[in-house]
Scaffold this motif. Structure first.
Motif, PDB file in Angstrom:
ATOM      1  N   ALA A  83     127.696  49.075  98.794  1.00 61.93           N
ATOM      2  CA  ALA A  83     127.330  49.826  97.598  1.00 61.93           C
ATOM      3  C   ALA A  83     125.881  49.571  97.266  1.00 61.93           C
ATOM      4  CB  ALA A  83     128.228  49.425  96.416  1.00 61.93           C
ATOM      5  N   GLU A  84     125.296  50.508  96.547  1.00 65.77           N
ATOM      6  CA  GLU A  84     123.907  50.357  96.135  1.00 65.77           C
ATOM      7  C   GLU A  84     123.770  49.183  95.169  1.00 65.77           C
ATOM      8  OE1 GLU A  84     122.785  54.042  94.461  1.00 65.77           O
ATOM      9  OE2 GLU A  84     122.693  55.114  96.375  1.00 65.77           O
ATOM     10  N   GLY A  85     122.564  48.525  95.240  1.00 71.54           N
ATOM     11  CA  GLY A  85     122.317  47.405  94.325  1.00 71.54           C
ATOM     12  C   GLY A  85     122.844  46.086  94.845  1.00 71.54           C
ATOM     13  N   GLN A  86     123.177  46.028  96.127  1.00 68.60           N
ATOM     14  CA  GLN A  86     123.686  44.797  96.714  1.00 68.60           C
ATOM     15  C   GLN A  86     122.793  44.350  97.874  1.00 68.60           C
ATOM     16  OE1 GLN A  86     127.713  45.393  97.995  1.00 68.60           O
ATOM     17  NE2 GLN A  86     128.561  45.265  95.909  1.00 68.60           N
ATOM     18  N   VAL A  87     122.910  43.052  98.186  1.00 70.97           N
ATOM     19  CA  VAL A  87     122.234  42.501  99.343  1.00 70.97           C
ATOM     20  C   VAL A  87     123.208  42.593 100.514  1.00 70.97           C
ATOM     21  CG1 VAL A  87     121.174  40.463 100.385  1.00 70.97           C
ATOM     22  CG2 VAL A  87     120.809  40.968  97.963  1.00 70.97           C
ATOM     23  N   VAL A  88     122.774  43.238 101.590  1.00 69.43           N
ATOM     24  CA  VAL A  88     123.646  43.435 102.744  1.00 69.43           C
ATOM     25  C   VAL A  88     122.935  42.929 103.986  1.00 69.43           C
ATOM     26  CG1 VAL A  88     124.787  45.444 101.702  1.00 69.43           C
ATOM     27  CG2 VAL A  88     122.746  45.765 103.112  1.00 69.43           C
ATOM     28  N   LYS A  89     123.713  42.708 105.023  1.00 69.51           N
ATOM     29  CA  LYS A  89     123.153  42.266 106.279  1.00 69.51           C
ATOM     30  C   LYS A  89     122.926  43.468 107.197  1.00 69.51           C
ATOM     31  CE  LYS A  89     124.939  37.561 106.430  1.00 69.51           C
ATOM     32  NZ  LYS A  89     125.723  36.561 107.214  1.00 69.51           N
ATOM     33  N   GLY A  90     121.847  43.411 107.951  1.00 67.60           N
ATOM     34  CA  GLY A  90     121.545  44.508 108.869  1.00 67.60           C
ATOM     35  C   GLY A  90     120.972  43.966 110.155  1.00 67.60           C
ATOM     36  N   ARG A  91     120.894  44.842 111.167  1.00 67.89           N
ATOM     37  CA  ARG A  91     120.387  44.447 112.476  1.00 67.89           C
ATOM     38  C   ARG A  91     119.113  45.216 112.753  1.00 67.89           C
ATOM     39  NH1 ARG A  91     121.341  46.280 117.720  1.00 67.89           N
ATOM     40  NH2 ARG A  91     122.801  47.818 116.897  1.00 67.89           N
ATOM     41  N   VAL A  92     118.079  44.472 113.211  1.00 68.36           N
ATOM     42  CA  VAL A  92     116.807  45.105 113.530  1.00 68.36           C
ATOM     43  C   VAL A  92     116.966  45.923 114.812  1.00 68.36           C
ATOM     44  CG1 VAL A  92     114.389  44.707 114.109  1.00 68.36           C
ATOM     45  CG2 VAL A  92     115.526  43.242 112.434  1.00 68.36           C
ATOM     46  N   LEU A  93     116.704  47.241 114.694  1.00 68.11           N
ATOM     47  CA  LEU A  93     116.807  48.112 115.856  1.00 68.11           C
ATOM     48  C   LEU A  93     115.477  48.203 116.596  1.00 68.11           C
ATOM     49  CD1 LEU A  93     118.958  51.011 114.339  1.00 68.11           C
ATOM     50  CD2 LEU A  93     119.736  49.062 115.690  1.00 68.11           C
TER      51      LEU A  93
END
Length: 569
Positions: A29-39
């Motif tokens: 959801a918007e307004g949260q800290v999420v994990k992502g992968r550098v492409l």
């Protein structure tokens, strides 16, 4: 069919339903800290997949940290802040800065609650202080909290990772205040405590002069400072520590005192040398005349150095025999060599009283030798007071003529009117008191005492008087054959009241009278014609009879006068 139709021709609502359905198992959801992968890394942007239908872009500079290089590559897992799932370009809007900030605030709050140190980097200047990056959160470092002492150049502290102490946090307002000084003080306290344990009173150590003040010098003993007070630098007087010490100088000092509570260390240099006061009484017995050097002049006297570490005070009252109420600076000057005499020694209080005038001749003694009692001196009237005249004499001394010693015949209050300041007069030395420094003079003593010219004259004697002055109250007369003046009151001018008129006498006229008052001490003499007439009458009656014999008083007096005339013939 219906389902197939929906699949072939989906509406916008159908699309949203399908989209939500596809993400129902992924709570993003918007307004949260999420994990992502550098492409990938394209120019100045980092492409990141956070599990949405589209990727997001984050500026490469958001992955930089003050004092550190950017280290990121494809395949790395990073945390980012999801601002919007999709923007106008269909991309997710991500922020690495906000993710780091949220992460940092949570971490910092936990560390602040535990009163733990935090690591940060000073990266900028603002009004009143500096900005510090605490791993994503920006804090304020007040200028007073940078170090334990004011620092002129903060350059070496910039962009360097170092510990800080959180003083205040307000997440709602986004304010964090930190202190580097608290860390320094705590570290110094630990080091100081450890160093103090290895020191002991009386121990001699080497130190380096770190700072000089008006009251002493701070000496670095190898991580801990001690105070070398100005009075402990040398046994002799030190006007300012900079006269003896300089910053950076290595000195050998003794630990005089250690305060276990404040851990303050007092140092001394003079304690390493022998105390010159141990032999001062033997070297400078009372009455000794010595030579010294003036080191300091104050309102109350001058300090004279007799040798290194030994000083005495010449009080202003012991500077001159004649110059009173004069500032010592008008008699002596700094660095002047003078001869003085030791007056008193108090070894316990480390005080020596010296005298300057004692090595000079007492002017009252020399005056007395030149002008013994009874000699005549001459001087200028310097001052006139209600009790006499002050006359300046040779030898720079003053003598006083009391009112009672101005004139034999007149009162002092009347006689002093004949004098004014600046007149040169002669006087007789009556007395010289060398202890009280007083010289008594007399003006009237220049002439003879009229009382002495009277010889054996006394009350009841018959005298011849010459009129000097005619007044309403009587006559001022001079007694013939003497320098003595007398007074005849109006009531004493005749037996007959009608004849008691002063105006019937003229200046220079002579008459006989009896002395009725003769007070040599008060210098008062009164005469009376009336008393003489009564005395003559009594004598005539005694010799020639009384009124009871039948002769009248006039007959008796006439007979008496006739007999006197015959005796004269």
């Amino acid at each position: 069919m219906a389902k197939s139709a929906v699949s072939m021709n989906p509406t916008r609502d159908d699309f949203m339903s399908l989209l939500e359905e596809s993400y129902s198992d992924r709570p993003v959801a918007e307004g949260q800290v999420v994990k992502g992968r550098v492409l990938a890394i394209e120019k100045d942007n980092v492409i990141i997949d956070v599990g949405l239908k589209t990727e997001g872009r984050v500026a490469l500079k958001e992955f930089s940290q003050p004092g550190k290089d950017i280290v990121i590559k494809p395949g790395d897992t990073v945390e980012v802040y999801l601002e919007r799932i999709e923007n106008a370009l269909g991309e997710a809007v991500l922020s690495r800065d906000k993710a780091r900030r949220e992460e940092a605030w949570t971490r910092l709050e936990e560390m602040s609650n535990k009163n733990e140190r935090v690591e940060g980097v000073i990266f900028g200047r603002v009004k009143g202080g500096f900005t510090v990056d605490l791993g994503g959160a920006v804090a304020f470092l007040p200028g007073s909290q940078v170090d334990v002492r004011p620092i002129r150049d903060v350059g070496p502290l910039m962009h360097v990772a170092q510990p800080f102490q959180i003083l205040k946090m307000d997440r709602r307002r986004g304010n964090i205040v930190v202190s580097r000084r608290a860390i320094m003080e705590e570290t110094r306290a630990e080091q100081r405590s450890e160093l103090v344990q290895n020191l002991a009173e009386g121990q001699v150590v080497d130190g380096v002069v770190k700072n000089i003040t008006d009251y002493g010098a701070f000496v670095d003993l190898g991580g801990i400072d001690g105070l070398l007070h100005v009075t402990d630098i040398a046994w002799k007087r030190v006007n300012h520590p900079s006269d003896v010490l300089s910053v950076g100088q290595t000195v050998k000092v003794q630990i005089v005192r250690i305060n276990p509570e404040t851990q303050r260390i007092s140092l001394g240099m003079k304690q390493l040398d022998k105390d010159p006061w141990d032999i001062v009484i033997e070297r400078y017995p009372v009455g000794t005349k010595v030579k010294g050097k003036v080191t300091n002049i104050t309102d109350y006297g001058a300090f004279v150095e007799l040798e290194d570490g030994i000083e005495g005070l010449v009080h202003v009252s012991e500077m001159s025999w004649t110059k009173k109420n004069v500032h010592p600076g008008k008699i002596l000057s700094t660095s002047e060599e003078v001869d003085v005499q030791v007056l008193e020694i108090d070894a316990a209080k480390r005080r020596i009283s010296l005298g300057l005038k004692q090595v000079q001749q007492n002017p009252w003694e020399s005056f007395s030798a030149r002008h013994p009692k009874g000699s005549v001196v001459e001087g200028e009237v310097k001052n006139m007071t209600e009790f006499g005249l002050f006359v300046g004499l040779d030898g720079d001394v003053d003598g006083m003529v009391h009112l009672s010693d101005l004139d034999w015949k007149r009162s002092g209050e009347e006689a002093i009117k004949d004098y004014k300041k600046g007149d040169r007069i002669q006087a007789v030395v009556l007395d010289v008191d060398k202890e009280k420094e007083r010289i008594s003079l007399g003006v009237k003593q220049l002439g003879s005492d009229p009382i002495k010219s009277a010889g054996t004259m006394k009350k009841g004697d018959k005298v011849t008087c010459e009129v000097l002055k005619v007044e309403d109250g009587g006559l001022e007369v001079k007694i013939a054959g003497t320098d003595l003046t007398a007074y005849a009151k109006r009531a004493d001018l005749a037996r007959d009241r009608g004849e008691q008129r002063p105006e019937r006498f003229a200046v220079g006229e002579k008459f006989d009278a009896l002395i009725t008052v003769f007070d040599a001490k008060a210098r008062k003499v009164n005469v009376s014609i009336k008393a003489l007439e009564i005395a003559d009458e009594r004598e005539a009656v005694a010799q020639y009879g009384s009124s009871d014999s039948g002769a009248s008083l006039g007959d008796i007096l006439q007979a008496a006068l006739k007999r006197k005339d015959e005796e004269k013939e």
